[in-house]
Scaffold this motif. Structure first.
Motif, PDB file in Angstrom:
ATOM      1  N   ASP A  98     -18.768  26.176  57.091  1.00 50.01           N
ATOM      2  CA  ASP A  98     -20.163  25.741  57.319  1.00 50.01           C
ATOM      3  C   ASP A  98     -20.369  25.144  58.716  1.00 50.01           C
ATOM      4  O   ASP A  98     -21.365  24.478  58.959  1.00 50.01           O
ATOM      5  N   VAL A 123     -23.823  28.180  52.228  1.00 47.38           N
ATOM      6  CA  VAL A 123     -25.238  27.842  52.415  1.00 47.38           C
ATOM      7  C   VAL A 123     -25.656  26.853  51.322  1.00 47.38           C
ATOM      8  O   VAL A 123     -25.449  27.096  50.138  1.00 47.38           O
ATOM      9  N   THR A 136     -30.667  27.365  54.889  1.00 49.96           N
ATOM     10  CA  THR A 136     -30.822  28.825  54.973  1.00 49.96           C
ATOM     11  C   THR A 136     -31.255  29.252  56.376  1.00 49.96           C
ATOM     12  O   THR A 136     -30.760  30.246  56.906  1.00 49.96           O
ATOM     13  N   THR A 139     -28.407  29.664  59.011  1.00 45.34           N
ATOM     14  CA  THR A 139     -27.263  30.516  58.668  1.00 45.34           C
ATOM     15  C   THR A 139     -27.053  31.664  59.657  1.00 45.34           C
ATOM     16  O   THR A 139     -25.921  31.905  60.110  1.00 45.34           O
ATOM     17  N   LEU A 157     -21.667  35.433  51.810  1.00 46.72           N
ATOM     18  CA  LEU A 157     -22.193  34.071  51.685  1.00 46.72           C
ATOM     19  C   LEU A 157     -21.741  33.423  50.382  1.00 46.72           C
ATOM     20  O   LEU A 157     -21.431  34.107  49.403  1.00 46.72           O
TER      21      LEU A 157
END
Length: 232
Positions: A98, A123, A136, A139, A157
């Motif tokens: 992340d 996410v 979101t 991303t 994802l």
């Protein structure tokens, strides 16, 4: 117990696929073995299970080194950069990237070991403050940046949906992740494939499958409740 639980979960996945007009072969069940002893994992292996999920780097290393080499290990927890060395070269897939900082650490360790690390970008679709993961809208930018790293391949994802008593409440979360993956796939970014959607856990995996999950992560539903008092 484990055999019965595995059979029950696999049957529910098949039924969810039927409802969604999907091929059950497109959904992989990850048995989440975190905090569970090797003996329980061996019992699941004897039932034919080969994909296991761990969320602590050193625990995964110990189990990986002690168990048969054909086991596929998925790292599903928050990964600290100083623990990357335990995971790279052992995990077939790291579900929880992340940040670019973490991706750089994975790249450096992968280059050192001369391997390609397959990752998912995590996410935080529901934007829960207690959870890791990107918004979101952040991303795509991170994916474009990570895609430039030569020893990493982005496979898709992952999200951890809120813990709810009614799984239907998470349907919108799973749908949003699937839609995001379709949008990113349409960009045709080199080094990125959006073939994997890791979503759904013991309490909501059937809804996740109906919404397009390719990996579901089930622990309690297979191994029973965890006793965290036994952790080091």
């Amino acid at each position: 117990m484990i055999q019965e639980n595995l059979s029950a979960v696999e049957e529910k996945i098949k039924n969810a696929c039927k409802r969604a007009n999907r091929n059950p072969d497109d959904v992989t069940l990850i048995a989440v073995s975190k905090t569970k002893p090797i003996e329980m994992i061996e019992e699941a292996i004897a039932c034919g299970k080969r994909e296991f999920g761990e969320n602590k780097a050193q625990e995964m290393k110990e189990k990986c080194d002690a168990l048969p080499k054909d086991i596929k290990w998925h790292f599903i927890g928050h990964l600290q950069t100083n623990k990357v060395k335990y995971v790279v070269g052992r995990a077939c897939l790291i579900h929880s990237v992340d940040s670019f900082h973490l991706a750089e650490a994975i790249e450096a360790e992968s280059a050192k070991k001369d391997v390609i690390s397959h990752i998912l970008v995590e996410v935080n679709v529901a934007q829960e403050e207690s959870k890791f993961g990107l918004k979101t809208e952040e991303t795509l930018a991170l994916i474009e940046k990570i895609a430039t790293l030569p020893h990493i391949h982005i496979d898709g994802l992952m999200t951890i949906a809120p813990f709810v008593t009614n799984p239907e409440e998470n349907r919108a979360v799973f749908r949003k992740l699937r839609e995001l993956s379709v949008d990113i796939a349409a960009k045709n970014i080199d080094n990125v494939s959006m073939n994997v959607l890791s979503m759904g856990m013991t309490n909501d995996y059937e809804v996740a499958v109906e919404e397009g999950a390719t990996y579901v992560r089930v622990g309690t539903g297979i191994f029973g409740e965890r006793d965290y008092s036994k952790q080091k």
